[in-house]
Design a protein around this motif. Structure first.
Motif, PDB file in Angstrom:
ATOM      1  N   SER A 145     -18.299  13.063  -2.146  1.00  0.00           N
ATOM      2  CA  SER A 145     -18.159  11.962  -1.211  1.00  0.00           C
ATOM      3  C   SER A 145     -16.720  11.520  -1.052  1.00  0.00           C
ATOM      4  O   SER A 145     -16.340  10.941  -0.052  1.00  0.00           O
ATOM      5  CB  SER A 145     -19.002  10.763  -1.685  1.00  0.00           C
ATOM      6  N   ALA A 146     -15.891  11.788  -2.062  1.00  0.00           N
ATOM      7  CA  ALA A 146     -14.495  11.366  -1.982  1.00  0.00           C
ATOM      8  C   ALA A 146     -13.666  12.321  -1.180  1.00  0.00           C
ATOM      9  O   ALA A 146     -12.678  11.960  -0.577  1.00  0.00           O
ATOM     10  CB  ALA A 146     -13.915  11.225  -3.385  1.00  0.00           C
ATOM     11  N   ASN A 147     -14.001  13.614  -1.203  1.00  0.00           N
ATOM     12  CA  ASN A 147     -13.301  14.613  -0.427  1.00  0.00           C
ATOM     13  C   ASN A 147     -14.321  15.422   0.322  1.00  0.00           C
ATOM     14  O   ASN A 147     -15.086  16.029  -0.324  1.00  0.00           O
ATOM     15  CB  ASN A 147     -12.735  15.704  -1.272  1.00  0.00           C
ATOM     16  N   GLY A 148     -14.276  15.615   1.588  1.00  0.00           N
ATOM     17  CA  GLY A 148     -15.284  16.416   2.221  1.00  0.00           C
ATOM     18  C   GLY A 148     -15.343  17.791   1.631  1.00  0.00           C
ATOM     19  O   GLY A 148     -14.427  18.246   0.995  1.00  0.00           O
ATOM     20  N   ARG A 154     -12.391  20.153   2.503  1.00  0.00           N
ATOM     21  CA  ARG A 154     -11.014  19.689   2.338  1.00  0.00           C
ATOM     22  C   ARG A 154     -10.256  20.601   1.385  1.00  0.00           C
ATOM     23  O   ARG A 154     -10.750  20.936   0.314  1.00  0.00           O
ATOM     24  CB  ARG A 154     -11.013  18.272   1.781  1.00  0.00           C
ATOM     25  N   PRO A 155      -9.063  21.079   1.772  1.00  0.00           N
ATOM     26  CA  PRO A 155      -8.325  21.997   0.891  1.00  0.00           C
ATOM     27  C   PRO A 155      -7.855  21.314  -0.376  1.00  0.00           C
ATOM     28  O   PRO A 155      -7.651  20.107  -0.389  1.00  0.00           O
ATOM     29  CB  PRO A 155      -7.128  22.421   1.772  1.00  0.00           C
ATOM     30  N   PRO A 156      -7.705  22.077  -1.452  1.00  0.00           N
ATOM     31  CA  PRO A 156      -7.238  21.497  -2.714  1.00  0.00           C
ATOM     32  C   PRO A 156      -5.856  20.889  -2.565  1.00  0.00           C
ATOM     33  O   PRO A 156      -5.037  21.378  -1.802  1.00  0.00           O
ATOM     34  CB  PRO A 156      -7.212  22.697  -3.670  1.00  0.00           C
ATOM     35  N   PHE A 157      -5.593  19.798  -3.288  1.00  0.00           N
ATOM     36  CA  PHE A 157      -4.274  19.213  -3.240  1.00  0.00           C
ATOM     37  C   PHE A 157      -3.479  19.626  -4.459  1.00  0.00           C
ATOM     38  O   PHE A 157      -4.015  20.174  -5.402  1.00  0.00           O
ATOM     39  CB  PHE A 157      -4.344  17.681  -3.145  1.00  0.00           C
ATOM     40  N   GLY A 158      -2.187  19.342  -4.426  1.00  0.00           N
ATOM     41  CA  GLY A 158      -1.324  19.716  -5.544  1.00  0.00           C
ATOM     42  C   GLY A 158      -0.741  21.093  -5.317  1.00  0.00           C
ATOM     43  O   GLY A 158      -1.289  21.921  -4.602  1.00  0.00           O
ATOM     44  N   VAL A 159       0.407  21.345  -5.918  1.00  0.00           N
ATOM     45  CA  VAL A 159       1.059  22.629  -5.747  1.00  0.00           C
ATOM     46  C   VAL A 159       1.584  23.121  -7.077  1.00  0.00           C
ATOM     47  O   VAL A 159       1.724  22.366  -8.022  1.00  0.00           O
ATOM     48  CB  VAL A 159       2.247  22.510  -4.761  1.00  0.00           C
ATOM     49  N   ALA A 167      -5.979   9.783  -4.448  1.00  0.00           N
ATOM     50  CA  ALA A 167      -4.600   9.759  -3.972  1.00  0.00           C
ATOM     51  C   ALA A 167      -3.621   9.719  -5.142  1.00  0.00           C
ATOM     52  O   ALA A 167      -2.592  10.416  -5.130  1.00  0.00           O
ATOM     53  CB  ALA A 167      -4.383   8.554  -3.055  1.00  0.00           C
ATOM     54  N   LEU A 168      -3.933   8.938  -6.164  1.00  0.00           N
ATOM     55  CA  LEU A 168      -3.042   8.879  -7.324  1.00  0.00           C
ATOM     56  C   LEU A 168      -3.092  10.180  -8.110  1.00  0.00           C
ATOM     57  O   LEU A 168      -2.065  10.639  -8.630  1.00  0.00           O
ATOM     58  CB  LEU A 168      -3.417   7.694  -8.227  1.00  0.00           C
ATOM     59  N   ALA A 169      -4.268  10.785  -8.196  1.00  0.00           N
ATOM     60  CA  ALA A 169      -4.382  12.077  -8.875  1.00  0.00           C
ATOM     61  C   ALA A 169      -3.513  13.121  -8.188  1.00  0.00           C
ATOM     62  O   ALA A 169      -2.844  13.936  -8.841  1.00  0.00           O
ATOM     63  CB  ALA A 169      -5.841  12.541  -8.906  1.00  0.00           C
ATOM     64  N   GLU A 170      -3.510  13.092  -6.863  1.00  0.00           N
ATOM     65  CA  GLU A 170      -2.664  14.026  -6.113  1.00  0.00           C
ATOM     66  C   GLU A 170      -1.190  13.776  -6.411  1.00  0.00           C
ATOM     67  O   GLU A 170      -0.405  14.715  -6.593  1.00  0.00           O
ATOM     68  CB  GLU A 170      -2.932  13.885  -4.618  1.00  0.00           C
ATOM     69  N   ALA A 171      -0.795  12.504  -6.475  1.00  0.00           N
ATOM     70  CA  ALA A 171       0.595  12.168  -6.773  1.00  0.00           C
ATOM     71  C   ALA A 171       0.974  12.612  -8.180  1.00  0.00           C
ATOM     72  O   ALA A 171       2.057  13.163  -8.402  1.00  0.00           O
ATOM     73  CB  ALA A 171       0.811  10.655  -6.615  1.00  0.00           C
ATOM     74  N   GLN A 172       0.095  12.396  -9.141  1.00  0.00           N
ATOM     75  CA  GLN A 172       0.366  12.835 -10.512  1.00  0.00           C
ATOM     76  C   GLN A 172       0.487  14.353 -10.589  1.00  0.00           C
ATOM     77  O   GLN A 172       1.361  14.885 -11.291  1.00  0.00           O
ATOM     78  CB  GLN A 172      -0.743  12.353 -11.448  1.00  0.00           C
ATOM     79  N   ALA A 173      -0.391  15.035  -9.868  1.00  0.00           N
ATOM     80  CA  ALA A 173      -0.337  16.494  -9.861  1.00  0.00           C
ATOM     81  C   ALA A 173       0.991  16.995  -9.320  1.00  0.00           C
ATOM     82  O   ALA A 173       1.571  17.958  -9.832  1.00  0.00           O
ATOM     83  CB  ALA A 173      -1.488  17.060  -9.029  1.00  0.00           C
TER      84      ALA A 173
END
Length: 275
Positions: A4-7, A10-15, A209-215
């Protein structure tokens, strides 16, 4: 099950190597990291990790994240290694709500016993600890635990309390970056365990969103980051464990086992140079 948080599409975030684009299935294979995407996991075992307004805020918005240039290299000695491992974080790191009193940290440490390392582990999780609290206390609290140890390891896991306390994304990101940079510059090996989802859809969007930033912070520094949000946001047993907990915010025995499984199967042995 759709996240429910990401469809679902939706492509994976982080690099970068610190944040793999896909994560292993919850199964009982070896602890080396794999590259298959998470699927519907079997039920968690109850006993083991399952197979599956302050001035600093304003300044953070205008202060660029520091460029990382380490001055000390982390090295691993030959033979039996004397490892001091410190876990710093908040309530989930402390294992709050686990009737077994192990949390994910205790389960991970139990599975890290190895003939090549003499491991001493310390859990410094504190309920309600924000990244700002970690910045203020990590060095003071960890140094006595590392006294006499030839190899120093630091495991970080925090961030949800940043969101709940109203901390800005910029400040939260900068705090994590500063801890990592200070530690690695001092020759300390760092590993970061990501945020876990809640039962609240709106809060989950902020956690993601914060998890993506931390990643991203970790990827820029070559630090291993374990994604706990995506695998658990679509995991029925995780959500059921939260729903059954007294505060509906912290997992119980099964949920902590799931976090431990993700840690152990996403670069843990590689980080420790264990084969």
């Amino acid at each position: 099950m759709t996240n429910s948080a990401n469809g679902p599409d939706r492509p994976p975030f982080g690099v970068g190597p610190a944040y793999p684009s896909a994560h292993p299935r919850f199964d009982s294979g070896p602890t080396a990291a794999r590259t298959t995407a998470p699927d519907t996991p079997p039920p968690a075992s109850p006993e083991e990790p399952p197979p599956p307004a302050q001035s600093s805020v304003a300044s953070a918005e205008s202060t660029p994240e520091p460029y990382f240039a380490p001055t000390t290299e982390f090295s691993v000695s030959e033979g039996v290694r004397d490892v001091g491992m410190v876990f710093v974080g908040a309530s989930t790191t402390a294992g709050y709500g686990d009737p077994k009193g192990l949390g994910w940290v205790g389960r991970v440490v139990a599975r890290t016993q190895h003939p090549d390392i003499d491991l001493t582990a310390y859990n410094l999780g504190i309920r309600g600890s924000t990244s700002g609290d970690v910045v203020a206390r990590w060095a003071t609290e960890t140094q006595p635990r590392w006294k006499g140890r030839s190899e120093r390891r630091l495991v970080l896991s925090f961030g949800t309390d940043d969101i709940l306390s109203g901390m800005t994304m910029a400040r939260s990101r900068l705090n994590l970056a500063n801890v990592i940079d200070e530690a690695t510059s001092a020759g300390i090996g760092v590993f970061v365990v990501g945020l876990t989802p809640s039962l609240d859809g709106e809060l989950n969007r902020r956690i993601e969103a914060l998890a993506e930033a931390q990643a991203d912070v970790c990827a820029r520094r070559g630090i291993t980051y374990v994604d706990c949000f995506r695998p658990l946001a679509s995991h029925d047993q995780w959500m059921a464990d939260l729903a059954a907990s007294p505060d509906r915010a912290h997992p119980g025995q099964a949920g902590y086992g799931l976090i431990a499984w993700l840690v152990l199967h996403n670069g843990w042995n590689d980080w420790l140079s264990l084969r």
